[in-house]
Every structure is written in structure tokens, then in C-alpha cells.
Design an enzyme around this catalytic site. Structure first.
Site, PDB file in Angstrom:
ATOM      1  CG  ASP A  20      -5.407   0.119   4.104  1.00 42.55           C
ATOM      2  OD1 ASP A  20      -5.648  -0.978   3.591  1.00 42.55           O
ATOM      3  OD2 ASP A  20      -4.446   0.843   3.781  1.00 42.55           O
TER       4      ASP A  20
ATOM      5  CG  ASP B 121      -4.412  -5.484   3.012  1.00 44.41           C
ATOM      6  OD1 ASP B 121      -3.473  -4.841   2.524  1.00 44.41           O
ATOM      7  OD2 ASP B 121      -4.256  -6.532   3.662  1.00 44.41           O
TER       8      ASP B 121
ATOM      9  CD  GLU C 235      -2.446  -4.989  -1.640  1.00 46.16           C
ATOM     10  OE1 GLU C 235      -1.224  -4.802  -1.599  1.00 46.16           O
ATOM     11  OE2 GLU C 235      -3.071  -5.561  -0.714  1.00 46.16           O
TER      12      GLU C 235
ATOM     13  CG  HIS D  34       2.083   0.703   2.560  1.00 43.16           C
ATOM     14  ND1 HIS D  34       1.071   0.871   1.651  1.00 43.16           N
ATOM     15  CD2 HIS D  34       1.852  -0.486   3.153  1.00 43.16           C
ATOM     16  CE1 HIS D  34       0.267  -0.178   1.685  1.00 43.16           C
ATOM     17  NE2 HIS D  34       0.716  -1.017   2.593  1.00 43.16           N
ATOM     18  CG  ASP D  35       3.058  -3.028   0.707  1.00 46.05           C
ATOM     19  OD1 ASP D  35       3.394  -2.922   1.899  1.00 46.05           O
ATOM     20  OD2 ASP D  35       1.908  -3.349   0.343  1.00 46.05           O
TER      21      ASP D  35
END
Ligand code: NOJ
Length: 571
Positions: free
Chosen positions: A112, A212, A266, A338-339
Site C-alpha cells: 500500500d 491510497d 484507489e 478492508h473498507d
């Protein structure tokens, strides 16, 4: 042979092929995957211990959520040192072992990259708030006396995006938690430091990055007020800002283009047109995560309210992205991360058809054009957990919003907002991986940092391994089919029933060296028993995979059981 084909171009040339297009990615959230030392928190050694399991899924790439040093206010998305490993996860040596073990199993590892913001504990911020001239302009500071906010921008986690800092006597911008100040990307020194960090990791041998909120880096000059009625106030001034493509192009030119890696951005609020531009621009992005299909169960634009979702809307969104990126760009396919809450609890039926609907949703994700991302536990059909009290919650986003909802609607307590908060909380994705039916699901010998879903006595890896018909083994079949059939990777997408309200049916078609291959996917998204007529022409249909026990039959008329999924090859 007669094959119906409406796509103008279903040919695939060698130039269009890439290893990252053919890959299936598995996302590991290390904090919740496997705890090797009994402190209740997952760690790198725990992941190493489970790598054979990951490899057994047939996946090619692991995306590892942040493992850098961090005070963990946002579970690692608040980085205090980009070149150190968070102590509870292990050491740099453990990380190096992990990389080696991943590569030994012929898989790749992507990390990430969180560079829109750092933690407040990062040395750059510590120096910046003290006014050290070298770092003074590393973050977005605005003068103020603590009364008047610099503008009306909101934090994604609720409340103002500005925090007053007593030490510097000024406000700093944080588009996420107050502990996550935004870096000032207009400062060349910031960009250079970030590029050096990227290069440092690439030199260690990683295979790419998930970036991210990467389209938030550029903020409009002057930081004007945003439309107070918009979904995220201020976002028109900080999403896809004016310098975005320039920053990305520089990142690519200086660092990324020197390596054979994969990158996925993302990108909140991304449209297909923008995705095409990013793909077209001289940028570092191979593909991007958009969010459109994850908002179907909002109430309008409202994330903290639950609405009915509609299959034709899903078809419309997916069709737009499948067709829109057919010639330019590439899709990143996902349901969970994970969100996101667990997909079976959103678009499936976790109570009556958990197994069938988990398989159906997996079939959909793994038969579209793009690179699929499976989130840990999705392959088991894990579901949302009950969140009986706020004390059980760990997610800063859910906790902030629960408090806001309680206050703004004049509610008394958590119980009044429990339905929506429990449904939407990111904690649903973060309950520990369910390895077996032991007390803590085999995740830890200690006290888990977050509750284990009580359904682990039934839903777990050990039970799924012993059951030929499990969701896990079906996912393995899906991954295997995709690895064997290029048409599932590259084939053109053609929606056969765009207006049907419960059945989704599409073909994937690919022509290479004059040979055409076609696959038909038929999915019944609800607890109904529809019969559909499909506009397909074929000589022979071979059933490749189904989540029910079916024999081959003629797919022009198909009668489907609840949540049934079928994949045919058409000749
Ligand atoms: C997106 C990440 O996926 C999420 O977990 C995080 O909270 C925000 N970005 C802020 O970094």
C-alpha cells in the site's frame, strides 16, 4: 458455428496482454489475518505461516495493507515512518522473509502506498508544526486563531477537515482523521521525498503498489469553499485536482517506469471518462478502483443510511465500466476490501442462501473483464458481524459517524443507530480471518484486538477444506477456470438482458489469430425461480461451472434456482 457478437472489437493482440491483467489478486489485512505470537494482533510471521493456504487458492499476487510504522489511529493508514515496520506486525527482517516466501511460491507482493497524508507522528509533521524551515511547507497550513475555519471542507470521517494546532497556532488540513494531516504536494521537496520512498521499496524487490486515495493529491489553489450540499463537502476542489496528471506523470517518469510492476489507484468519485484519461495520460496507473457499485445500497447519496438496491442499476454501472474500458484502460474488479462490509450481507442472503449467494457473487467478479481482487475471507463467504455495542467497534470512521448520527438526529444511544452503523461499519471486513471453529477461530491464542464473528463455528477454512461443495473450493474452481480461459480475462463483454430485474446474463467473446471463443454467464441474483430466454446462438453449449449440481443443457432457455450461477462455453 454461429456465435452472436455485438462488440465491434473482440480481438486481442500480444501488445494488449500483460501479466497483471491475467493475475488474480488476494488482499491481506495483516492485523486480522493470523497472529503468530499471541498478542491478539495479526502479524507478518502469521501471514508467512499461512502462505501455502493463499497459494492454494491459485492467486498470483498478494496486496498487503499498510505494515509501516504507525500509531494505528486508522489501522496503518496513518504512517509515521515509511521505511520501518510497525512493531506489532514484526521487523524488517520478517518482512524480507515474507517477500522471499511469496516469491518462492511464484506469487508477487504489492504494498500500500499512502502518500496523500502521513501520521501526525511522522517526523515531517513534527518538524513542520515546530516551524522548522525545511519542513514548514510540507503540509497544508492556514493561519487562524482557532475560531474561524479556513474553509467549509469536510473530513471523510465526519466533521471539519481542519484542525487547529496550538503549537504552530495555525490550522492544518486533514481530509481523513485529525491524526492524518494532508501532505502539500505542490511542494517539490514533498514530491521528491515520496518518490525516493517509492524507489526504496521497489529496490527491495516488491512488485507494485495499491495507491491510497491517489486522486486527492492536488488541491485547487486558494482552497475555496465547496458546495455545502455535496456528498463530501469540498471534494470538487480536492478530487482530481488540476495538477493530478502532472504529479502522476512525474512519479512514473522518475521512478515507476523503471520497474516491471503493477499499480492500482484507489480513486474516490472516479468516473469512467476520468479513468480513461488517467489510463491515457502518461501516468503510472495500470488500473483504478472506483466506488460506483459499492454505493447501490446507500440511501441516495447517504452512506450512513441503507437503501434497497436494484440489479438493473448494477448492470448499468458494470456495463459502463466494462464497455468504457474495452479499448483503453483496464478494470479493477472487487466486491470487498478492508473498507467495505461483507458482500454476502449486502447483495446476497447471509441467512438462507449464504453459500449459494457467496458463490454467485464470486462468479460475477471472476468472470468480468479486469483484474479481480479477492479480499481475505470472501472466499469463505464470511458475513457481517453483530455489533451489539459501540465498545465492540474499533473503526474510527464508524465510531465518529455513530456519534454524529446520534447527536444530529437527537437520538439517545447507540441502539437507535445500531442498524445502519452495524451494517456499514468497516469493522465488518476486519473481524479476524476464520481458520477453524476454536474459540478465536484459530486467529490468535490471545485476546483478539477485535471480536471474532460468532459464525466461525460454521464458517471457517478447516470446515471448508473438508467440504467439496464449500464456497472456498468453488472459488478455487473459479480462479482455475479464469487462469485457463483467456476469454475470461480479455474477452469483450456483452449484456444480454440489460432490463431484467433479477437475472444478469452476459457473454465474453475473444478472437485471437482468427479463432473465436465465447463464454456465457447466467446469474440469478435473488431468492426467486425465474426462467429466461437468452438471445444466444450456438451449436453446442458446455457447462463449465455452476453453484448447483447441473447437467449440460441448452442455454437459450434457462430455469434458475435461487442465487444460481452458471458459466457455459458456447461453440
Ligand atoms: C482509503 C483506505 O482504504 C482507508 O482504509 C483509509 O482509512 C483511507 N483511505 C485513508 O487513508
Amino acid at each position: 458455428m454461429a456465435i452472436q457478437r455485438t462488440q465491434p472489437d473482440d480481438t486481442v493482440s500480444d501488445d494488449e496482454r500483460a501479466w497483471w491483467k491475467e493475475a488474480v489478486v488476494y488482499q491481506v489485512y495483516p492485523r486480522s489475518f493470523n497472529d503468530s505470537d499471541g498478542d491478539g494482533v495479526g502479524d507478518l510471521q502469521g501471514l508467512v505461516d499461512r502462505l501455502d493456504y493463499v497459494a492454494s487458492l491459485g492467486v498470483d499476487v498478494i496486496w498487503l495493507n499498510p505494515v509501516y510504522d504507525s500509531p494505528q489511529e486508522d489501522n496503518g493508514y496513518d504512517i509515521s515512518d515509511y521505511q520501518a515496520i510497525y512493531e506489532e506486525f514484526g521487523t524488517m527482517e520478517d518482512w524480507e522473509t515474507l517477500l522471499e516466501e511469496v516469491h518462492d511460491r511464484d506469487m508477487k507482493l504489492i504494498m500500500d502506498l499512502v502518500v496523500n497524508h502521513t501520521s501526525r507522528d511522522h517526523e515531517w509533521f513534527v518538524e513542520s508544526r515546530q516551524g522548522n524551515p525545511e519542513y514548514e511547507e510540507y503540509y497544508i497550513w492556514r493561519e487562524g486563531d482557532g475560531d474561524d475555519l479556513p474553509n467549509n471542507w469536510e473530513s471523510f470521517f465526519g466533521g471539519s477537515a481542519w484542525e487547529y494546532d496550538e503549537e504552530r497556532e495555525a490550522y492544518y488540513l486533514h481530509l481523513y482523521d485529525t491524526s492524518q494531516p494532508d501532505l502539500d504536494w505542490s511542494n517539490e521537496d514533498v514530491r521528491q521525498d515520496v518518490f525516493d520512498t517509492i524507489e526504496w521499496w521497489l529496490e527491495k524487490g516488491i512488485d507494485g503498489f495499491r495507491m491510497d486515495v491517489i486522486n486527492l493529491l492536488s488541491k485547487v489553489d486558494g482552497l475555496p469553499d465547496g458546495d455545502p450540499d455535496s456528498e463530501w463537502v469540498g471534494s470538487e476542489h480536492f478530487i482530481d485536482g488540476p495538477e493530478m496528471t502532472e504529479y502522476l506523470a512525474a512519479m512514473d517518469e522518475q521512478v515507476l517506469s523503471n520497474y516491471d510492476i503493477m499499480t492500482v489507484g484507489e480513486m474516490p468519485q472516479l468516473t469512467v471518462e476520468e479513468a480513461r484519461e488517467y489510463a491515457d495520460a502518461d501516468g503510472p496507473l495500470d488500473m483504478a478502483f472506483h466506488f460506483q457499485h459499492t454505493k447501490l445500497d446507500y440511501d441516495g447519496d447517504e452512506r450512513w443510511a441503507v437503501g434497497e438496491w436494484d440489479l438493473t442499476e448494477l448492470k448499468e454501472i458494470i456495463g459502463r465500466w466494462q464497455n468504457g474500458l474495452q479499448d483503453e484502460g483496464w478494470n479493477a474488479l472487487y466486491w470487498e476490501n478492508h473498507d467495505q462490509p461483507r458482500v454476502v450481507s449486502r447483495y446476497g442472503d447471509p441467512v438462507n442462501y449464504r453459500r449459494e449467494s457467496a458463490k454467485l457473487l464470486g462468479t460475477f467478479m471472476l468472470t468480468l473483464c479486469g483484474t479481480p481482487y479477492i479480499y481475505q475471507g470472501q472466499e469463505l463467504g464470511m458475513t457481517n458481524a453483530p455489533w451489539e455495542s459501540m465498545d465492540e467497534m474499533r473503526d474510527v470512521d464508524a465510531i465518529n459517524h455513530a456519534r454524529e448520527l446520534i447527536e444530529s438526529a437527537g437520538h439517545e444511544s447507540y441502539e437507535d443507530v445500531q442498524d445502519v452503523v452495524a451494517y456499514r461499519s468497516r469493522d465488518n471486513a476486519r473481524t479476524p480471518m476464520q481458520w477453524d471453529d476454536a474459540e478465536n477461530a484459530g486467529f490468535t491464542d490471545g485476546d483478539p484486538w477485535i471480536q471474532v464473528n460468532p459464525n466461525h463455528d460454521e464458517v471457517n477454512v478447516e470446515a471448508a477444506e473438508a467440504d467439496d461443495d464449500s464456497v472456498l473450493n468453488y472459488y478455487r474452481d473459479l480462479v482455475d477456470l479464469r487462469e485457463r480461459k483467456d476469454v475470461l480475462v480479455y474477452g469483450a463483454y456483452d449484456d444480454l438482458l440489460p432490463d431484467h430485474e433479477s437475472v444478469y446474463a452476459y457473454t465474453r467473446t475473444m478472437t485471437e489469430n482468427g479463432d473465436t471463443e465465447q463464454v456465457l454467464v447466467v446469474l440469478n441474483f435473488f431468492d426467486e425461480r425465474p426462467t429466461v430466454e437468452l438471445p444466444v446462438e450456438y451449436d453446442e453449449a458446455t457447462l463449465l461451472l455452476s453453484n448447483y449440481d447441473r447437467a449440460d443443457d441448452a442455454p437459450d432457455t434457462v430455469s434458475l434456482a435461487p442465487y444460481e450461477a452458471r458459466i457455459y462455453r458456447l461453440d
